[in-house]
Design a protein around this motif. Structure first.
Motif, PDB file in Angstrom:
ATOM      1  N   LEU A   1       2.087  -6.302  -4.553  1.00  0.00           N
ATOM      2  CA  LEU A   1       2.948  -7.367  -5.085  1.00  0.00           C
ATOM      3  C   LEU A   1       3.707  -6.903  -6.320  1.00  0.00           C
ATOM      4  N   ALA A   2       3.051  -6.107  -7.166  1.00  0.00           N
ATOM      5  CA  ALA A   2       3.697  -5.608  -8.389  1.00  0.00           C
ATOM      6  C   ALA A   2       4.902  -4.730  -8.062  1.00  0.00           C
ATOM      7  N   THR A   3       4.822  -3.988  -6.967  1.00  0.00           N
ATOM      8  CA  THR A   3       5.938  -3.125  -6.586  1.00  0.00           C
ATOM      9  C   THR A   3       6.915  -3.833  -5.654  1.00  0.00           C
ATOM     10  N   GLY A   4       6.505  -4.985  -5.141  1.00  0.00           N
ATOM     11  CA  GLY A   4       7.347  -5.710  -4.197  1.00  0.00           C
ATOM     12  C   GLY A   4       7.324  -5.127  -2.798  1.00  0.00           C
ATOM     13  N   GLU A   5       6.390  -4.219  -2.518  1.00  0.00           N
ATOM     14  CA  GLU A   5       6.355  -3.579  -1.206  1.00  0.00           C
ATOM     15  C   GLU A   5       5.585  -4.386  -0.163  1.00  0.00           C
ATOM     16  N   PHE A   6       4.557  -5.125  -0.547  1.00  0.00           N
ATOM     17  CA  PHE A   6       3.789  -5.916   0.410  1.00  0.00           C
ATOM     18  C   PHE A   6       2.864  -6.876  -0.316  1.00  0.00           C
ATOM     19  N   GLY A   7       2.196  -7.716   0.473  1.00  0.00           N
ATOM     20  CA  GLY A   7       1.279  -8.708  -0.068  1.00  0.00           C
ATOM     21  C   GLY A   7      -0.107  -8.572   0.525  1.00  0.00           C
ATOM     22  N   PHE A   8      -0.835  -9.691   0.572  1.00  0.00           N
ATOM     23  CA  PHE A   8      -2.243  -9.678   0.947  1.00  0.00           C
ATOM     24  C   PHE A   8      -2.485  -9.246   2.397  1.00  0.00           C
ATOM     25  N   GLY A   9      -1.618  -9.639   3.310  1.00  0.00           N
ATOM     26  CA  GLY A   9      -1.820  -9.282   4.721  1.00  0.00           C
ATOM     27  C   GLY A   9      -1.848  -7.788   4.950  1.00  0.00           C
ATOM     28  N   VAL A  10      -0.886  -7.087   4.385  1.00  0.00           N
ATOM     29  CA  VAL A  10      -0.842  -5.629   4.519  1.00  0.00           C
ATOM     30  C   VAL A  10      -2.023  -5.008   3.780  1.00  0.00           C
ATOM     31  N   ALA A  11      -2.357  -5.542   2.619  1.00  0.00           N
ATOM     32  CA  ALA A  11      -3.504  -5.024   1.856  1.00  0.00           C
ATOM     33  C   ALA A  11      -4.783  -5.132   2.678  1.00  0.00           C
ATOM     34  N   LYS A  12      -4.946  -6.249   3.368  1.00  0.00           N
ATOM     35  CA  LYS A  12      -6.132  -6.447   4.206  1.00  0.00           C
ATOM     36  C   LYS A  12      -6.169  -5.425   5.341  1.00  0.00           C
TER      37      LYS A  12
ATOM     38  N   HIS B   1       4.014   3.360   1.511  1.00  0.00           N
ATOM     39  CA  HIS B   1       4.191   2.521   0.327  1.00  0.00           C
ATOM     40  C   HIS B   1       3.908   3.358  -0.915  1.00  0.00           C
ATOM     41  N   ILE B   2       4.808   4.279  -1.177  1.00  0.00           N
ATOM     42  CA  ILE B   2       4.624   5.286  -2.221  1.00  0.00           C
ATOM     43  C   ILE B   2       4.520   4.649  -3.606  1.00  0.00           C
ATOM     44  N   LYS B   3       5.381   3.700  -3.917  1.00  0.00           N
ATOM     45  CA  LYS B   3       5.335   3.042  -5.231  1.00  0.00           C
ATOM     46  C   LYS B   3       3.988   2.347  -5.435  1.00  0.00           C
ATOM     47  N   THR B   4       3.493   1.712  -4.384  1.00  0.00           N
ATOM     48  CA  THR B   4       2.231   0.996  -4.495  1.00  0.00           C
ATOM     49  C   THR B   4       1.066   1.957  -4.691  1.00  0.00           C
ATOM     50  N   GLY B   5       1.105   3.105  -4.048  1.00  0.00           N
ATOM     51  CA  GLY B   5       0.056   4.107  -4.251  1.00  0.00           C
ATOM     52  C   GLY B   5      -0.065   4.486  -5.714  1.00  0.00           C
ATOM     53  N   GLY B   6       1.066   4.697  -6.360  1.00  0.00           N
ATOM     54  CA  GLY B   6       1.068   5.012  -7.792  1.00  0.00           C
ATOM     55  C   GLY B   6       0.587   3.851  -8.632  1.00  0.00           C
ATOM     56  N   ALA B   7       1.014   2.647  -8.257  1.00  0.00           N
ATOM     57  CA  ALA B   7       0.607   1.454  -9.014  1.00  0.00           C
ATOM     58  C   ALA B   7      -0.890   1.206  -8.871  1.00  0.00           C
TER      59      ALA B   7
END
Length: 92
Positions: free
Chosen positions: A31-42, A83-89
């Motif tokens: 969510l912080a990177t705007g790449e995905f939300g809870f569904g993808v995280a799950k 989701h490269i940005k999210t990996g860093g975050a």
């Protein structure tokens, strides 16, 4: 091996595996990177759990993933889903 049975080592002691807590952390990063939300995280967390169940099924007692290995696998799975940005975050 079921996900409830996955234990992790932290400082050479057993720590409970909390998939929901890790999923929440993945979702917050997404969510912080705007790449995905809870569904993808799950979905990402489920793939990590499946990987550990396959790898550690039938492993000798005491052989379990440590906290760092779990974190590494989560980041790897985030990168695998591009989701490269999210990996860093997630690492921050």
């Amino acid at each position: 091996m079921k996900k409830e049975q996955i234990n992790m080592k932290r400082h050479n002691t057993a720590a409970e595996f909390n998939a929901e807590k890790i999923t929440d952390a993945i979702a917050k990063a997404g969510l912080a990177t705007g790449e995905f939300g809870f569904g993808v995280a799950k979905n990402i967390m489920q793939r990590v759990i499946d990987e550990f169940e396959s790898e550690f099924d039938g492993a000798p007692d005491g052989h379990m993933p440590d906290v760092e290995l779990v974190q590494d696998r989560v980041v790897l799975e985030i990168f695998r889903t591009m989701h490269i940005k999210t990996g860093g975050a997630y690492l921050r």
